[in-house]
Structure formats: C-alpha cells, structure tokens
Enzyme design. Structure first.
Site, mmCIF file in Angstrom:
data_model
loop_
_atom_site.group_PDB
_atom_site.id
_atom_site.type_symbol
_atom_site.label_atom_id
_atom_site.label_comp_id
_atom_site.label_asym_id
_atom_site.label_seq_id
_atom_site.Cartn_x
_atom_site.Cartn_y
_atom_site.Cartn_z
ATOM 1 N N HIS A 67 42.349 47.459 46.505
ATOM 2 C CA HIS A 67 43.441 47.087 45.726
ATOM 3 C C HIS A 67 44.549 48.457 46.313
ATOM 4 C CE1 HIS A 67 41.992 44.064 43.613
ATOM 5 N NE2 HIS A 67 40.838 45.445 42.999
ATOM 6 N N HIS A 99 36.319 45.148 48.662
ATOM 7 C CA HIS A 99 37.779 45.210 48.960
ATOM 8 C C HIS A 99 39.188 45.875 48.086
ATOM 9 C CE1 HIS A 99 36.727 43.258 45.252
ATOM 10 N NE2 HIS A 99 38.304 43.712 44.973
ATOM 11 N N HIS A 150 36.568 48.157 45.815
ATOM 12 C CA HIS A 150 35.334 47.591 44.467
ATOM 13 C C HIS A 150 34.523 47.246 45.369
ATOM 14 C CE1 HIS A 150 39.028 46.691 41.432
ATOM 15 N NE2 HIS A 150 38.187 47.765 41.549
HETATM 16 O O1 1SD Z 1 39.964 40.420 43.037
HETATM 17 C C1 1SD Z 1 38.264 40.844 43.221
HETATM 18 C C2 1SD Z 1 38.596 39.316 44.117
HETATM 19 O O2 1SD Z 1 39.126 38.626 45.323
HETATM 20 C C3 1SD Z 1 36.896 38.426 44.037
HETATM 21 O O3 1SD Z 1 36.137 38.999 44.655
HETATM 22 C C4 1SD Z 1 36.405 38.763 42.888
HETATM 23 C C5 1SD Z 1 34.780 38.135 42.766
HETATM 24 O O4 1SD Z 1 34.193 37.510 42.948
HETATM 25 O O5 1SD Z 1 36.276 40.436 42.157
HETATM 26 C C6 1SD Z 1 37.636 40.725 42.293
HETATM 27 S S1 1SD Z 1 37.969 41.697 41.274
HETATM 28 O O6 1SD Z 1 37.737 42.213 39.698
HETATM 29 O O7 1SD Z 1 36.259 42.957 42.475
HETATM 30 N N1 1SD Z 1 38.679 42.826 41.831
HETATM 31 ZN ZN ZN Z 2 39.596 44.057 42.768
#
Ligand code: 1SD
Ligand code: ZN
Length: 264
Positions: free
Chosen positions: A101, A99, A124
């Site tokens: 940011h 995903h 990420h």
């Molecule tokens: O923001 C993500 C969240 O959506 C989820 O994927 C989580 C893992 O369960 O990770 C965070 S992050 O720390 O990768 N931003």
């Molecule tokens: Zn993330």
C-alpha cells in the site's frame, strides 16, 4: 455481483461499511493507529520460527490487481511454501502472497500508523492458518490469517532488497497484468533487521470484504524505500486509467481492543 470498491469517490473507504455491511461495518476493523505508550507491554520467549524464509523460490509472479502490486510463489503445494509460527501466534501459518500500500506523496501511504506517524508505504506478508489449507478457506475462520506488516520509510537511497520487485513493476503497468519476476529472492530479504519487537492485535482485512480474521503483527522497525522506487509504484495504472496511489484505508476505531507491544 459484488459492488466494486476503490480508494476514492463512491466506492471509497467512507462507503465500504454501506457497500459491504458484512464485514466492513464491524467493530474490529483494520488498520488502526498503533501507539507504544497505549499498548500493553509484554515480553515473551516464544521466538519466531520463519520456515523457508531463507529459501530462494524457483519462480515468483507479480500481479497488478487494480488495487495493488501483489507477489506470490508459483508453487501451490502448501508443504513447499514458507510458513511462520512462534511469535505468540499460537499456530502455524503458511505464506500466500505479499503486496504493498503506498501514497501519492511520502508523508502518507501506510495503513497502520506508528506513534502518530504514517510511512510512505506498507508491505503486507499474508499467511493463512496451515490447517485450513488455503487462503480462501481460512478467511471463513476467526483465526484464519496472520499478516506481517512492515513500514517503508521514504528516503533518498534505493533499497536493493526491493530492486527485483521494482523491476517487476515495469512489466505490469495495467490492471490485470501478471508476469514472472526476472530475479528471485527469499522472503527474509523483505524483513526489517529486528523482528523481535512488534505490535500485535486482532483485526480485519483492510480491503473489502474486511473479514475480521486477521492476527496482525506490525514490526516496530521499518525498512527503507527511495523516492525513485516509490515513483515506480505510483506509475501503475488501476481501473479507468487512474494511477494506483493512496491505496490505503484510513485508521479505524480501536473499540476497546487490546494492542500488545511484544518483545521476544
Ligand atoms: O488487500 C489485501 C487483499 O488484496 C487480500 O490479499 C487480502 C487477503 O485475502 O488481504 C488484504 S490485506 O488486509 O492484507 N490488506
Ligand atoms: Zn494489505
């Protein structure tokens, strides 16, 4: 019910420690400011093993979860998923999802900063320790997750590797939307050319509930993204008809943690 959270106002990052005392108030939170001159320099011969990173999946789904745009393989058989080991991780981690940011403007958007610089976005790639079997189970273990963080440097030229994702964004305009991507690609297409120099530290999920279970790898080298491509991310709607942008947590205190700058 769990309180809702966001990136501004009452549910914003300033209040996460109060809203989610377990674990957003912890002392090993992410992201952090990464600094080459303050890091412990280390060289290692533990080469990356990026298994199935060159495999083109049969199907990929993209989701607008109200906070980000998230992509996952549709197969759930752990044995068929890409995985990573080596790179001083000390174990094997299976790919779960990736995903992004991003910022409302290209001078902000990344979660980590590198030598004082914030990038336009940060990707990420989230992996769970294979022996724990799933992301949900892994989040309950100190060494449960390994996330690869890749900076996206804003510029004028489209990054063709991002095209399948950018095209997918138009199909998930609203929070809760989920669609199949039209074009498949291997995960390796998203990595920077040089993955052999990276920052490594122990931290947390950057979103509530901020579990301190993540071995972070942030590559020194960014990939590129164009302004036009960034605009497609900024068009996404979250909750309350609010555009998803500036969905990054500000940097957190290091609190004496060691940050390594590793070269393989
Ligand atoms: O923001 C993500 C969240 O959506 C989820 O994927 C989580 C893992 O369960 O990770 C965070 S992050 O720390 O990768 N931003
Ligand atoms: Zn993330």
């Amino acid at each position: 019910a769990a309180p809702s959270w966001s990136y501004e106002g009452e549910g914003g990052p300033e209040n996460w420690a109060t809203l989610f005392p377990n674990y957003c108030a912890g002392s090993s939170q992410s992201p952090i400011a990464l600094n080459g001159l303050e890091a412990t320099i280390k060289s290692s011969s533990d080469a990356w093993v990026l298994d199935k990173y060159d495999t083109v999946p049969d199907d990929l789904k993209i989701e607008n979860n109200g906070h980000s745009a998230k992509v996952a393989w549709t197969i759930t058989d752990v044995a068929e998923l890409p995985s990573i080991s080596g790179g001083e991780l000390g174990g094997q981690y299976t790919f779960a999802q990736f995903h992004f940011h991003w910022g409302s403007v290209s001078t902000q958007g990344s979660e980590h900063t590198l030598n004082g610089v914030a990038y336009a976005a940060e990707l990420h790639l989230v992996h769970f320790k294979t022996e724990y079997g799933s992301l949900t189970e892994a989040v309950a273990h100190d060494d449960g997750l390994a996330v690869l963080g890749i900076m996206l440097l804003g510029g004028l030229v489209d990054n063709p590797s991002l095209t399948p994702i950018i095209e997918g964004l138009a199909t998930i305009p609203n929070s809760g939307d989920e669609e199949h991507l039209a074009t498949m690609f291997p995960l390796q297409d998203l990595l920077p050319p040089d993955t052999n120099t990276f920052y490594r530290y122990s931290g947390s999920l950057t979103t509530p509930t901020c579990n301190e279970v993540v071995t972070w790898t942030v590559f020194r080298e960014p990939i590129s993204i164009s302004e036009n491509q960034l605009e497609e991310f900024r068009k996404l709607l979250g909750d309350h008809d609010h555009h998803i942008e500036d969905n990054y947590r500000p940097v957190q205190p290091i609190n004496g943690r060691t940050v390594e700058k590793i070269t393989l």
